[in-house]
Scaffold this active site. Structure first.
Site, PDB file in Angstrom:
ATOM      1  N   GLY A  31       0.817  -1.211   0.000  1.00 14.47           N
ATOM      2  CA  GLY A  31       0.000   0.000   0.000  1.00 14.47           C
ATOM      3  C   GLY A  31       0.847   1.256   0.000  1.00 14.47           C
ATOM      4  O   GLY A  31       2.033   1.222  -0.343  1.00 14.47           O
ATOM      5  N   GLY A  36       5.910   4.562  -8.497  1.00 12.33           N
ATOM      6  CA  GLY A  36       6.618   3.302  -8.760  1.00 12.33           C
ATOM      7  C   GLY A  36       5.635   2.145  -8.847  1.00 12.33           C
ATOM      8  O   GLY A  36       5.664   1.355  -9.798  1.00 12.33           O
ATOM      9  N   HIS A  37       4.707   2.056  -7.853  1.00 17.94           N
ATOM     10  CA  HIS A  37       3.708   0.979  -7.874  1.00 17.94           C
ATOM     11  C   HIS A  37       2.831   1.099  -9.127  1.00 17.94           C
ATOM     12  O   HIS A  37       2.495   0.103  -9.755  1.00 17.94           O
ATOM     13  CB  HIS A  37       2.797   1.075  -6.655  1.00 17.94           C
ATOM     14  CG  HIS A  37       3.499   0.909  -5.339  1.00 17.94           C
ATOM     15  ND1 HIS A  37       3.520   1.888  -4.375  1.00 17.94           N
ATOM     16  CD2 HIS A  37       4.207  -0.134  -4.829  1.00 17.94           C
ATOM     17  CE1 HIS A  37       4.190   1.460  -3.332  1.00 17.94           C
ATOM     18  NE2 HIS A  37       4.637   0.246  -3.575  1.00 17.94           N
ATOM     19  N   GLN A  61       7.670  -9.660   7.628  1.00 18.47           N
ATOM     20  CA  GLN A  61       8.915  -9.172   7.012  1.00 18.47           C
ATOM     21  C   GLN A  61       9.481  -7.962   7.755  1.00 18.47           C
ATOM     22  O   GLN A  61      10.463  -7.380   7.314  1.00 18.47           O
ATOM     23  CB  GLN A  61       8.718  -8.872   5.524  1.00 18.47           C
ATOM     24  CG  GLN A  61       7.819  -7.698   5.197  1.00 18.47           C
ATOM     25  CD  GLN A  61       7.542  -7.593   3.703  1.00 18.47           C
ATOM     26  OE1 GLN A  61       6.740  -8.324   3.151  1.00 18.47           O
ATOM     27  NE2 GLN A  61       8.221  -6.678   3.030  1.00 18.47           N
ATOM     28  N   GLU A 148      12.411  -3.396 -10.027  1.00 17.98           N
ATOM     29  CA  GLU A 148      13.871  -3.579  -9.924  1.00 17.98           C
ATOM     30  C   GLU A 148      14.456  -2.765  -8.777  1.00 17.98           C
ATOM     31  O   GLU A 148      15.586  -2.974  -8.388  1.00 17.98           O
ATOM     32  CB  GLU A 148      14.555  -3.151 -11.229  1.00 17.98           C
ATOM     33  CG  GLU A 148      14.408  -4.154 -12.332  1.00 17.98           C
ATOM     34  CD  GLU A 148      15.275  -3.842 -13.534  1.00 17.98           C
ATOM     35  OE1 GLU A 148      15.679  -2.677 -13.701  1.00 17.98           O
ATOM     36  OE2 GLU A 148      15.544  -4.773 -14.297  1.00 17.98           O
ATOM     37  N   GLN A 153      15.233  -8.484  -3.541  1.00 19.12           N
ATOM     38  CA  GLN A 153      13.908  -9.117  -3.400  1.00 19.12           C
ATOM     39  C   GLN A 153      13.500  -9.769  -4.720  1.00 19.12           C
ATOM     40  O   GLN A 153      13.023 -10.912  -4.744  1.00 19.12           O
ATOM     41  CB  GLN A 153      12.881  -8.063  -2.977  1.00 19.12           C
ATOM     42  CG  GLN A 153      11.444  -8.540  -3.052  1.00 19.12           C
ATOM     43  CD  GLN A 153      10.460  -7.529  -2.481  1.00 19.12           C
ATOM     44  OE1 GLN A 153      10.340  -7.411  -1.274  1.00 19.12           O
ATOM     45  NE2 GLN A 153       9.733  -6.833  -3.326  1.00 19.12           N
ATOM     46  N   SER A 185      10.338   6.001  -3.801  1.00 22.50           N
ATOM     47  CA  SER A 185      10.244   5.007  -2.732  1.00 22.50           C
ATOM     48  C   SER A 185       9.253   5.484  -1.675  1.00 22.50           C
ATOM     49  O   SER A 185       9.092   6.693  -1.462  1.00 22.50           O
ATOM     50  CB  SER A 185      11.630   4.830  -2.089  1.00 22.50           C
ATOM     51  OG  SER A 185      11.519   4.302  -0.785  1.00 22.50           O
TER      52      SER A 185
HETATM   53  O1  PAF Z   1       7.990  -4.955  -2.057  1.00 27.72           O
HETATM   54  C1  PAF Z   1       7.038  -4.984  -1.254  1.00 27.72           C
HETATM   55  O2  PAF Z   1       6.239  -4.053  -1.149  1.00 27.72           O
HETATM   56  C2  PAF Z   1       6.858  -6.196  -0.361  1.00 27.72           C
HETATM   57  O3  PAF Z   1       8.073  -6.718   0.058  1.00 27.72           O
HETATM   58  C3  PAF Z   1       5.973  -7.305  -1.003  1.00 27.72           C
HETATM   59  C4  PAF Z   1       6.616  -7.879  -2.249  1.00 27.72           C
HETATM   60  C5  PAF Z   1       4.614  -6.724  -1.356  1.00 27.72           C
HETATM   61  C6  PAF Z   1       5.767  -8.438  -0.013  1.00 27.72           C
HETATM   62  O4  PAF Z   1       5.142  -7.999   1.146  1.00 27.72           O
END
Ligand code: PAF
Length: 284
Positions: A31, A36-37, A61, A148, A153, A185
């Site tokens: 969220g 970027g998203h 995480q 990227e 990740q 970011s």
């Molecule tokens: O990059 C992120 O926002 C998170 O690490 C992800 C891939 C959604 C996993 O919670």
């Protein structure tokens, strides 16, 4: 756009879409959507019939001293952005439905998950691997688009797909940068205006590496040390690590070989904000 909160409902929808031969593209996020998203959604939109966006602030995480409870959750704003970007289904589950009482199973990343970001954030990539795999099973995508920007990740997710024989195409989306070069970011909102301009040193470091390698310098350790120095001498900034990995195996690399691709990975503090950035460089 339909908002789904129950994993079993999302799964049933995804199953039906597959039966109807719809190509499903998924974008996973925590969220607080930004440009970027939205670039990931755009890529998904271009290559998939149905786009599922997931929003889930994944507790597993976050480390004990990290900002899980302070993590921004502007849900209404995210819904509006997702809708405008052409998302078909927004999957936003509650933590108790993802990790119900007596939840026990966690994916364990290998060596790739233990160095660099994994060393600084112990257990972080196990949490990422677990949630990403669960969301794969819930949303049943054909394609999954990851940025990227989080290069390690992305490498770990590619490894999961390979190791667990998942029938999913992982698509890498290029880093979105502001005009100054600063990578977009979620953490940028914590930067003061002074820190924001100091933070462009990360991008300048990437440009320095590109120029050095283009001028046939091959000593990657020396180039990384120069970039560390550039960051250290920027007021308010402190390098955490600057290192090159080979693009194929994501292993630390000291010398460039002609024709091969490398990724420069940088992590640095600007004020109290820890930023990461990276750039892919070919030694020609
Ligand atoms: O990059 C992120 O926002 C998170 O690490 C992800 C891939 C959604 C996993 O919670």
């Amino acid at each position: 756009m339909q908002i789904i909160t129950e994993p079993c409902q999302m799964q049933a929808i995804a199953e039906k879409l597959r039966l109807n031969r719809q190509l499903i593209g998924v974008v996973m996020t925590m969220g607080a959507l930004h440009e970027g998203h939205l670039s990931l959604v755009k890529l998904a939109r271009q290559s998939s019939g149905t786009v599922i966006l997931t929003i889930f602030v994944n507790p597993s995480q976050f480390g004990a001293n990290e900002d899980l409870h302070q993590y921004p959750r502007p849900f209404e704003q995210d819904v509006a952005l997702a809708k405008a970007a052409g998302v078909d289904y927004l999957f936003a589950p509650e933590a108790r439905n993802i990790y119900p009482e007596n939840y026990q199973t966690t994916l364990e990343c290998g060596a790739l998950g233990k160095r660099l970001e994994g060393e600084r954030r112990p257990g972080h990539f196990n949490g990422v691997a677990t949630i990403v795999t669960k969301l794969f099973h819930i949303t049943k995508p054909h394609r999954a688009i990851f940025g990227e920007k989080d290069a390690q990740q992305l490498a770990i997710i590619r490894q999961i797909v390979k190791d667990l024989d998942l029938d999913i195409t992982v698509v890498a989306a290029p880093i979105v940068r502001e005009e100054s070069g600063l990578a977009v970011s979620s953490r940028n909102i914590y930067l003061s205006s002074q820190e924001r301009s100091a933070a462009t040193i990360l991008y300048q470091g990437i440009c320095h590496a590109e120029k050095s390698i283009a001028s046939k310098k091959r000593d990657l350790l020396a180039i990384a040390a120069e970039i560390e120095q550039m960051i250290a001498s920027t007021p308010g900034c402190r390098p955490d690590y600057v290192t090159f990995v080979d693009e194929e195996r994501f292993e630390l690399t000291e010398r460039a070989e002609e024709g091969k691709e490398y990724r420069l990975l940088l992590a640095a503090y600007c004020g109290a904000v820890r930023l990461i950035d990276n750039g892919k460089i070919r030694a020609s």
